[in-house]
Design a protein around this motif. Structure first.
Motif, PDB file in Angstrom:
ATOM      1  N   THR A 342       0.836  -1.196   0.000  1.00  0.00           N
ATOM      2  CA  THR A 342       0.000   0.000   0.000  1.00  0.00           C
ATOM      3  C   THR A 342       0.875   1.252   0.000  1.00  0.00           C
ATOM      4  O   THR A 342       1.851   1.328   0.745  1.00  0.00           O
ATOM      5  N   VAL A 344       2.503   4.899   0.527  1.00  0.00           N
ATOM      6  CA  VAL A 344       2.679   5.800   1.670  1.00  0.00           C
ATOM      7  C   VAL A 344       2.070   7.151   1.299  1.00  0.00           C
ATOM      8  O   VAL A 344       2.368   7.714   0.239  1.00  0.00           O
ATOM      9  N   ARG A 379      -0.383   4.761   5.784  1.00  0.00           N
ATOM     10  CA  ARG A 379      -0.886   3.892   4.722  1.00  0.00           C
ATOM     11  C   ARG A 379      -2.412   3.889   4.839  1.00  0.00           C
ATOM     12  O   ARG A 379      -2.954   3.548   5.902  1.00  0.00           O
ATOM     13  N   ARG A 381      -5.377   2.190   4.486  1.00  0.00           N
ATOM     14  CA  ARG A 381      -5.759   0.788   4.379  1.00  0.00           C
ATOM     15  C   ARG A 381      -7.250   0.640   4.094  1.00  0.00           C
ATOM     16  O   ARG A 381      -8.043   1.546   4.379  1.00  0.00           O
ATOM     17  N   VAL A 395       3.123   4.786   9.345  1.00  0.00           N
ATOM     18  CA  VAL A 395       4.240   4.127   8.675  1.00  0.00           C
ATOM     19  C   VAL A 395       5.333   3.769   9.662  1.00  0.00           C
ATOM     20  O   VAL A 395       5.882   2.667   9.616  1.00  0.00           O
TER      21      VAL A 395
END
Length: 477
Positions: A342, A344, A379, A381, A395
């Motif tokens: 995924t 940043v 990230r 999600r 992160v």
């Protein structure tokens, strides 16, 4: 007598059917049970390199960095760094642990301090699913060793003879007037308490031994049930039929040009579809990370072979001293879903465009010129409650998410509860002040949005133009 004979015949038939069922279905279950491989490792020096990283392979030789090559767990205890992680699965497959060296070279600790006055504890995480991990804790294993100076390179293996784990590691300690690293062991069942440490492996004279890892070998391969590889000036191979029994030296890998001055951190992996093993060795002297050495008999040093050129690929990060777990299909799916590659991202404020959402001391606010830059990196999600939503994972503190509590935001560790998932989940909608930007609606308070107020992040109702601007952000690289 006829009734007895009839009953015996029925029992015999049932036994045959049961045996036949086991013979036919066991190999099928075994074939279906194993899927990919998960490697846990660290990648180098410094505060970020000495953390937990995961990599995945479908064939055991070609590896892909999970989580985009970013760390997957971060130690917040002890030295706040970890090396030499070992991944342990319970015999029933319902619990997992990561145990690691509590060591952070270059993060306020030198090698000299680590050797002679390092942490006597290991760092431990626990999980029920390989995906949601506990907060780490410290397990003191070397404090009871006379003159014990540190605790390095832990490993653990289930001992069926006693129904618990043999936990073993290296400690620099004085014994018989000689200060050096030896391997000690203790027993544990949950990695929270241990029995009194005992000496496990000692080499003659002043020879240190730091790294060792044991593999259980199936019947019909070699002459020993267990084989261990150790870094003790060589990569020494030994065999035994009992974990704590007598071990026989079988030789070393100098015949293929590998000695302890070149490689360390032996890491076993059995290929799931055949009786072949890879002994991964960390090429620490050249900084190149792991090299797979192949064998069809772990107990026969002459059977080890260097891999053919181009036959393996360790991925983008340098993989250092760790361990490998063969995954079931269910475990494989969970792991890949949890740590995809995924991007940043940062969250830029709409009405203060030099400011970005960041965490500081686990509080959340918008600031300009964020340092370290990773404090403003997340990230985005798939939401913790499911598809169609988003959650923001840090992160540099993986496992920590933006979460509201009392309508104030904090960076908090995911405890796996439904309440946490709901508090850390949002719907990304068109920006309330500019539809080319984004706003984030609370999952469990849909009338409220992420909004900054006096630069602090809050969860608020939004009605005025100023509030709409405060609740508008751009997801940017």
């Amino acid at each position: 007598m006829p009734a007895l004979l009839s009953r015996l015949t029925a029992i015999w038939i049932a036994a045959c059917l049961l045996f036949t069922g086991q013979v036919l279905t066991a190999p099928q279950r075994a074939a279906a049970a194993d899927s990919g491989y998960l490697m846990t490792h660290f990648i180098g020096e410094g505060a970020t390199g000495q953390q937990i990283y995961f990599s995945h392979s479908t064939d055991g030789l070609n590896w892909t960095d999970l989580n985009g090559g970013g760390m997957t767990l971060r130690s917040t205890v002890g030295t706040r760094g970890v090396r030499d992680p070992s991944l342990v699965r319970s015999p029933d497959g319902d619990r997992y642990w990561i145990i690691a060296t509590d060591l952070c070279i270059g993060c306020g600790q030198s090698w000299d301090a680590a050797v002679y006055n390092g942490s006597r504890s290991l760092v431990v995480w626990e999980s029920r699913d390989l995906v949601t991990w506990s907060q780490p804790w410290l397990l003191n294993v070397a404090g009871a060793i006379p003159d014990g100076r540190n605790a390095w390179a832990p490993e653990a293996i289930w001992d069926p003879e006693t129904g618990d784990y043999v936990l073993y590691w290296a400690t620099n300690a004085t014994l018989d007037g000689v200060l050096k690293h030896r391997i000690y062991y203790a027993r544990t069942s949950e990695f929270r308490t241990v029995t009194t440490p005992q000496l496990y492996i000692d080499r003659p004279g002043t020879q240190n031994i730091i790294d060792t890892q044991i593999v259980e070998v199936p019947s019909g391969v070699g002459d020993y049930r267990y084989v261990r590889a150790s870094g003790d000036g060589q990569i020494t191979i030994e065999g035994s039929n009992s974990i704590l029994g007598t071990w026989t030296s079988l030789g070393n890998l100098s015949g293929i040009g590998l000695t302890g001055s070149q490689v360390e951190g032996p890491m076993w992996m059995k290929f799931r579809d055949r009786d072949e093993w890879s002994l991964y060795l960390d090429q620490y002297s050249t900084g190149r990370g792991y090299l797979p050495v192949l064998t069809t008999d772990p107990s026969a040093p002459a059977a080890y072979q260097l891999p053919a050129s181009g036959s393996y690929d360790l991925g983008g990060t340098t993989k250092r001293h760790g361990s490998i777990l063969t995954l079931t299909a269910a475990e494989d799916s969970r792991v890949l879903a949890r740590w995809p590659d995924t991007a940043v991202s940062r969250l830029q404020s709409y009405n203060f465009q030099d400011r970005y959402v960041r965490h500081t001391g686990f509080d959340v606010r918008i600031d300009p010129n964020v340092s370290p830059a990773e404090d403003a990196q997340f990230r985005v999600r798939t939401g913790l409650v499911g598809s169609g939503t988003v959650s923001f994972e840090s992160v540099n503190y993986p496992g920590y998410f933006l979460r509201h509590s009392g309508f104030v935001f904090q960076l908090a560790y995911n405890d796996g509860t439904a309440q946490f998932a709901a508090d850390a989940t949002f719907r990304q909608v068109a920006g309330l002040a500019d539809t080319s930007w984004s706003s984030f609606q609370s999952y469990n308070y849909p009338g409220r949005y992420i909004r900054h107020y006096a630069y602090q992040l809050r969860l608020d109702s939004v009605t005025t133009a100023t509030e709409r601007a405060d609740a508008t952000f751009r997801v940017t690289g």
